[in-house]
Design a protein around this motif. Structure first.
Motif, PDB file in Angstrom:
ATOM      1  N   SER A   4       4.856   1.682   6.448  1.00 50.27           N
ATOM      2  CA  SER A   4       4.676   0.872   5.246  1.00 50.27           C
ATOM      3  C   SER A   4       5.978   0.778   4.478  1.00 50.27           C
ATOM      4  O   SER A   4       6.795   1.685   4.478  1.00 50.27           O
ATOM      5  CB  SER A   4       3.594   1.487   4.357  1.00 50.27           C
ATOM      6  OG  SER A   4       2.379   1.536   5.016  1.00 50.27           O
ATOM      7  N   ARG A   9       3.508  -4.715  -0.561  1.00 46.03           N
ATOM      8  CA  ARG A   9       2.060  -4.639  -0.734  1.00 46.03           C
ATOM      9  C   ARG A   9       1.414  -6.013  -0.847  1.00 46.03           C
ATOM     10  O   ARG A   9       0.362  -6.262  -0.267  1.00 46.03           O
ATOM     11  CB  ARG A   9       1.746  -3.798  -1.974  1.00 46.03           C
ATOM     12  CG  ARG A   9       0.259  -3.631  -2.217  1.00 46.03           C
ATOM     13  CD  ARG A   9      -0.027  -2.853  -3.500  1.00 46.03           C
ATOM     14  NE  ARG A   9      -1.451  -2.584  -3.554  1.00 46.03           N
ATOM     15  CZ  ARG A   9      -2.033  -1.469  -3.133  1.00 46.03           C
ATOM     16  NH1 ARG A   9      -1.283  -0.504  -2.643  1.00 46.03           N
ATOM     17  NH2 ARG A   9      -3.333  -1.317  -3.190  1.00 46.03           N
ATOM     18  N   VAL A 143      -4.426  -3.428   5.416  1.00 42.04           N
ATOM     19  CA  VAL A 143      -3.125  -2.824   5.104  1.00 42.04           C
ATOM     20  C   VAL A 143      -1.963  -3.747   5.471  1.00 42.04           C
ATOM     21  O   VAL A 143      -0.810  -3.362   5.375  1.00 42.04           O
ATOM     22  CB  VAL A 143      -2.953  -1.466   5.823  1.00 42.04           C
ATOM     23  CG1 VAL A 143      -3.995  -0.469   5.342  1.00 42.04           C
ATOM     24  CG2 VAL A 143      -3.024  -1.631   7.345  1.00 42.04           C
ATOM     25  N   GLU A 213       1.851  -2.881   9.589  1.00 42.18           N
ATOM     26  CA  GLU A 213       1.116  -2.196   8.526  1.00 42.18           C
ATOM     27  C   GLU A 213       2.048  -2.020   7.319  1.00 42.18           C
ATOM     28  O   GLU A 213       3.143  -1.489   7.446  1.00 42.18           O
ATOM     29  CB  GLU A 213       0.605  -0.840   9.013  1.00 42.18           C
ATOM     30  CG  GLU A 213      -0.371  -0.955  10.184  1.00 42.18           C
ATOM     31  CD  GLU A 213      -0.896   0.396  10.647  1.00 42.18           C
ATOM     32  OE1 GLU A 213      -0.914   1.343   9.828  1.00 42.18           O
ATOM     33  OE2 GLU A 213      -1.277   0.511  11.827  1.00 42.18           O
ATOM     34  N   SER A 216       0.166   1.925   2.440  1.00 43.26           N
ATOM     35  CA  SER A 216      -0.149   3.320   2.743  1.00 43.26           C
ATOM     36  C   SER A 216      -1.023   3.906   1.647  1.00 43.26           C
ATOM     37  O   SER A 216      -1.056   3.391   0.519  1.00 43.26           O
ATOM     38  CB  SER A 216       1.138   4.135   2.849  1.00 43.26           C
ATOM     39  OG  SER A 216       1.903   3.741   3.949  1.00 43.26           O
ATOM     40  N   THR A 458      -8.987   3.242   3.915  1.00 44.69           N
ATOM     41  CA  THR A 458      -9.199   1.886   4.424  1.00 44.69           C
ATOM     42  C   THR A 458     -10.080   1.874   5.666  1.00 44.69           C
ATOM     43  O   THR A 458     -11.031   1.096   5.777  1.00 44.69           O
ATOM     44  CB  THR A 458      -7.849   1.224   4.750  1.00 44.69           C
ATOM     45  OG1 THR A 458      -7.003   1.304   3.603  1.00 44.69           O
ATOM     46  CG2 THR A 458      -8.045  -0.233   5.138  1.00 44.69           C
TER      47      THR A 458
END
Length: 547
Positions: A4, A9, A143, A213, A216, A458
């Motif tokens: 990540s 995000r 994610v 991804e 996190s 998640t």
């Protein structure tokens, strides 16, 4: 390497990554659509298990799934590799999943009880492997980005691929079974699942290579699976989605699973089944593709309520479409010699000056059905014999005042069947956006849980969502088989009036009632609009202050 990255995000995803992620669900639906559309019929009409026993088996195996789904969610949430938490499972479990599916669609020579035990073991194994693959895959969408509209777009593309695979499976699977089995359905199913399994494993590899991804858990988060489950139980939006997804999946599964019985035993037009299910999936795909556009004008919750109201109303209307007095074609078994009257297939009796054109129906890869004129057969009464099964219809021709030959009537597709197809397409268009909407909402509930508790799980969130989907599918299939058994269904035989009545209800009014129930459940969901924006803003601020 796909660790990540702070600041990513709310990333806007490149199209290549969206397509790579979505392609994965093409692989999953080589399995899921086969299970939803054909597994019940495989057990009753190929493997030889009674409808009641098959229904009970499909439901009781969900007890094991109730354990494996959250366990898999906990494992995935706690997996840490240089490739990320969720992506590696797409590589590790692809071939084992294929092996389990092949075993499930194999037919060893066993007695009745032995067949039931074999079905329990192999189906349970297949669904366990499906969980190992699907839970991390679904969690991956949560994610990749936290941007709500991006999630809707990502998951819409996912389900365009999913429903495209559904079209492929529904339209071509029985052809594959016939071609690969060369008349042996048991062998055909085993080889078809071998083909699908290898293709799916390759597809999962593509998804692994093309996705990233980005989100996190909060730094220093330490939780155990029990805490994750407690968080879910306390997550009201997630609980509502769990019930909603289960109800809608029952609607979808009953429609797909009962179609085989509806076209084979009620309409007596099994040649139309592939077209019907194929168009159903194509309409799902179009509906899914429209979801991002529709959410620009309507909130997800209100949109879902409107769509399920349409599904319920049209499904109940479907139940009032009567069976055609003439079904349009006549099936002729291999080795059978028969003489047919044109008037028996159409509403036009033998009239002087009328011409007839008899046609054989043949399945085609590129169009739904080829209709080939049968040389020399132009009379009102025609004789047929063939070494192989065939289906024939008749076109009645006439000459108008200008001397032009025109079609007067045809036995190919009665108006009632045409109406059924129109309703099927409209219902499926309304159901199509359901999947991108609900799966996007699941990602939102994972964010809500992090915002509320300071903890993120998640995969656990999506594992329970996957369980809801599988439980709804199992309840739909089991309920359908139990109803068939209760009304006297007999495999490979003419059905009683009661059995035909139950088949009609399972294809139309029953899923319609579940759709209307979904409308009322959706009203309870409140995680929308401004609250979502507030949650994302606060989570981004927390992430920035922690870095």
């Amino acid at each position: 390497m796909t660790t990540s990255t702070a600041g990513d995000r709310t990333a806007t995803l490149p199209l290549k990554e969206k397509l790579g992620y979505g392609f994965g669900d093409f692989g999953f639906n080589l399995y899921w659509t086969t299970i939803a559309s054909f597994l019940a019929a495989f057990y009753t009409d190929v493997f030889g298990i009674s409808a009641a026993a098959a229904g009970t088996m499909l439901l009781t195996t969900k007890v094991i799934d109730a354990c494996t789904d959250p366990v898999m969610g906990a494992i995935a949430d706690r997996t840490n590799t240089r490739f990320g938490k969720f992506r590696p499972f797409l590589i590790w479990a692809g071939l084992p999943m294929a092996g389990a599916a092949i075993l499930t669609f194999s037919t060893p020579d066993l007695n009745e009880s032995g067949k039931v035990v074999y079905a329990y073991v192999t189906y349970t194994l297949m669904m366990m492997m499906y969980t190992v693959l699907s839970t991390p895959y679904s969690a991956l969408s949560g994610v990749m980005t936290a941007r709500s509209q991006e999630r809707t777009s990502l998951i819409s593309i996912r389900f365009i691929f999913a429903f495209s695979a559904g079209f492929f499976v529904n339209y071509f699977t029985l052809d594959f079974v016939n071609a690969l089995g060369n008349g042996d359905d048991a062998k055909g199913w085993q080889l078809t699942m071998t083909l699908y399994g290898l293709a799916a494993a390759l597809i999962f590899g593509v998804t692994f290579l093309t996705t990233k991804e980005r989100i996190s858990p909060p730094a220093g988060q330490k939780t155990n699976p029990v805490d994750d489950i407690k968080d879910l139980i306390a997550n009201r939006p997630w609980l509502i989605l769990f019930a909603l997804s289960m109800i809608i999946m029952m609607t979808i599964t009953m429609r797909a699973g009962s179609a085989y019985y509806y076209f084979t035993y009620y309409l007596e037009r099994p040649d139309l089944l592939g077209m019907y299910l194929g168009l159903q999936m194509a309409a799902y795909a179009v509906g899914a593709a429209c979801a991002p556009l529709m959410t620009k004008y309507l909130d997800k919750t209100r949109l879902l309520m409107l769509l399920m109201l349409i599904v319920g109303s049209l499904s109940i209307l479907f139940s009032f479409v009567s069976k055609p007095e003439l079904n349009g074609v006549r099936s002729i078994e291999g080795g059978e010699s028969i003489t047919l009257q044109a008037g028996a297939l159409t509403n036009v009796e033998s009239i002087e000056g009328i011409q007839y054109q008899w046609q054989e129906h043949k399945k085609s890869w590129w169009i739904f059905t080829d209709r080939v004129a049968i040389a020399g057969e132009t009379a009102a009464s025609a004789s047929f014999s063939s070494d192989e099964d065939m289906m024939v219809s008749v076109v009645v021709m006439g000459v108008n005042d200008a001397g032009e030959t025109i079609e007067v009537d045809s036995g190919e597709l009665p108006s009632e069947i045409f109406t059924m197809f129109i309703l099927c397409i409209l219902i499926s268009l309304a159901l199509g956006p359901k999947s991108p909407l609900t799966w996007s909402m699941y990602a939102d509930t994972a964010d809500y849980n992090e915002w509320k508790t300071g903890r993120r799980a998640t995969a656990m969130t999506f594992s329970a969502a996957t369980f809801s989907q599988k439980l709804g599918g199992a309840l739909g299939s089991a309920g359908m088989l139990w109803v068939l058994a209760a009304f006297g269904y007999a495999a490979k035989a003419a059905q009683t009036d009661a059995s035909q009545f139950s088949i009609v209800l399972l294809q139309t009014a029953v899923p319609g009632c579940f759709a209307l129930l979904a409308v009322f459940v959706t009203r309870l969901y409140t995680l929308t609009g401004d609250q979502l924006e507030t949650i994302q803003k606060e989570l981004e601020e927390r992430e920035g202050s922690a870095s």
